[in-house]
Design a protein around this motif. Structure first.
Motif, mmCIF file in Angstrom:
data_model
loop_
_atom_site.group_PDB
_atom_site.id
_atom_site.type_symbol
_atom_site.label_atom_id
_atom_site.label_comp_id
_atom_site.label_asym_id
_atom_site.label_seq_id
_atom_site.Cartn_x
_atom_site.Cartn_y
_atom_site.Cartn_z
ATOM 1 N N ARG A 281 -11.733 1.798 -2.019
ATOM 2 C CA ARG A 281 -11.492 0.988 -3.633
ATOM 3 C C ARG A 281 -12.267 1.478 -4.166
ATOM 4 N N THR B 258 2.628 1.164 -3.128
ATOM 5 C CA THR B 258 1.403 2.249 -4.556
ATOM 6 C C THR B 258 1.504 4.003 -3.491
ATOM 7 N N ILE B 259 1.236 4.640 -2.633
ATOM 8 C CA ILE B 259 0.841 5.369 -2.442
ATOM 9 C C ILE B 259 2.224 5.987 -3.512
ATOM 10 N N ASP C 240 -3.439 -1.443 -10.053
ATOM 11 C CA ASP C 240 -3.486 0.037 -10.570
ATOM 12 C C ASP C 240 -2.514 0.514 -10.560
ATOM 13 N N CYS D 110 -3.946 8.249 -5.552
ATOM 14 C CA CYS D 110 -3.034 8.325 -4.116
ATOM 15 C C CYS D 110 -3.715 8.993 -2.825
ATOM 16 N N LEU E 120 0.892 -1.099 0.034
ATOM 17 C CA LEU E 120 0.086 0.048 -0.017
ATOM 18 C C LEU E 120 1.007 1.713 -0.245
ATOM 19 N N ALA F 18 -3.880 -3.460 -5.494
ATOM 20 C CA ALA F 18 -2.494 -2.665 -5.695
ATOM 21 C C ALA F 18 -1.851 -2.192 -6.782
ATOM 22 N N TYR G 250 -5.379 6.266 -1.642
ATOM 23 C CA TYR G 250 -4.034 4.907 -1.310
ATOM 24 C C TYR G 250 -4.657 5.142 -0.076
ATOM 25 N N GLN H 213 -6.144 -6.850 -1.167
ATOM 26 C CA GLN H 213 -4.774 -5.995 -1.721
ATOM 27 C C GLN H 213 -3.517 -6.084 -2.256
#
Ligand SMILES: *C/C=C(C)/C=C/C=C(C)/C=C/C1=C(C)CCCC1(C)C
Length: 256
Positions: A92, A22-23, A228, A59, A19, A225, A62, A221
């Motif tokens: 999400r 991903t941010i 994405d 962003c 996570l 992620a 997340y 998850q």
């Protein structure tokens, strides 16, 4: 909102790190797409703005997913136990509700087709996307009753297949007028789109394959992620390459 299972420290860390990654990817892509607008002709700038909006919105979501995941667990005796606070899955789906239509707009915008052709195609695509995500959301919370999960997943797959059909067949005939280079890039983009979007239903399916509920929570998850990052950042980069190629062809490439 799910009933969360206890997680091993390694499982918790994996989700936590993915996570966080991903941010970072979404944030960096946001800056990149905004700056990259200056490197394409004016006609193609809206497509890059849409790319930036997609990763900007993702962003933000997340950050919220990360916070929600963190507060849903508390470390006790070396394992992560549910803290009692719910893990909010809706972020999400709200994210997809906004970003999936924008990703479709992004693709149609960079092609710069005749206005009525783009509009007609987008209306169909966006209605299908909203149905796909809405129907999928109803089944997503279901981690124990697999029949319910399967029914909603199947219903959601109908508009999904329709989207792929429109992109593959209808868009395919529209892009015949584009140059060789652009058609080549579009082929890659289409394959990337189908390959990355295909990860979502597969991820959704995982809990139905008889894996335990802990692994299901982790796999969902991680799967969503990573998909994405590919479907928003990677795909946005391809849209940028198409915009560059088209600007070069029509002589609108800005001179630095
Ligand atoms: C940036 C986010 C994107 C591109 C999200 C795409 C999501 C999908 C293609 C989801 C599809 C689903 C199905 C086809 C069936 C099961 C339920 C979903 C919603 C996971």
């Amino acid at each position: 909102m799910n009933l969360l299972p206890e997680l091993l420290s390694s499982q918790y860390s994996l989700v936590y790190n993915i996570l966080s990654f991903t941010i970072a990817s979404m944030g960096a892509s946001f800056v990149f797409f905004l700056m990259a607008r200056q490197q394409v002709g004016v006609t193609y700038r809206p497509a890059l703005l849409f790319s930036a909006l997609v990763v900007g919105i993702a962003c933000y979501h997340y950050f919220r997913i990360f916070d929600s995941f963190e507060s849903a667990y508390a470390l006790a005796d070396g394992v992560y136990k549910p803290s009692g606070k719910p893990f909010n899955d809706a972020y999400r789906y709200v994210d997809w509700m906004l970003t999936v239509p924008l990703l479709l707009v992004e693709l149609v915008a960079v092609l710069h087709l005749a206005k009525d052709v783009s509009r007609k195609m987008l209306v169909k695509l966006i209605i299908a996307a909203v149905l796909m995500i809405g129907l999928g959301y109803i089944g997503e919370g279901e981690l124990t009753n697999m029949t319910t999960r399967a029914i909603w997943g199947t219903l959601s797959s109908i508009p999904f297949v329709y989207i792929l059909y429109v992109l593959w067949v209808e868009l395919g005939t529209q892009v015949k007028t584009q140059s060789e280079t652009v058609r080549g890039l579009l082929k890659v983009t289409r394959v990337v789109l189908v390959a990355t979007w295909g990860v979502y239903p597969i991820t959704y399916l995982l809990p139905m394959l008889g894996i335990d509920i802990q692994s299901s929570v982790v796999a969902i998850q991680v799967g969503y992620a990573l998909a994405d990052v590919a479907a928003k950042c990677g795909y946005g980069l391809l849209i940028f390459f198409i915009a560059r190629a088209k600007s070069e062809e029509d002589g609108s490439l800005p001179v630095a």
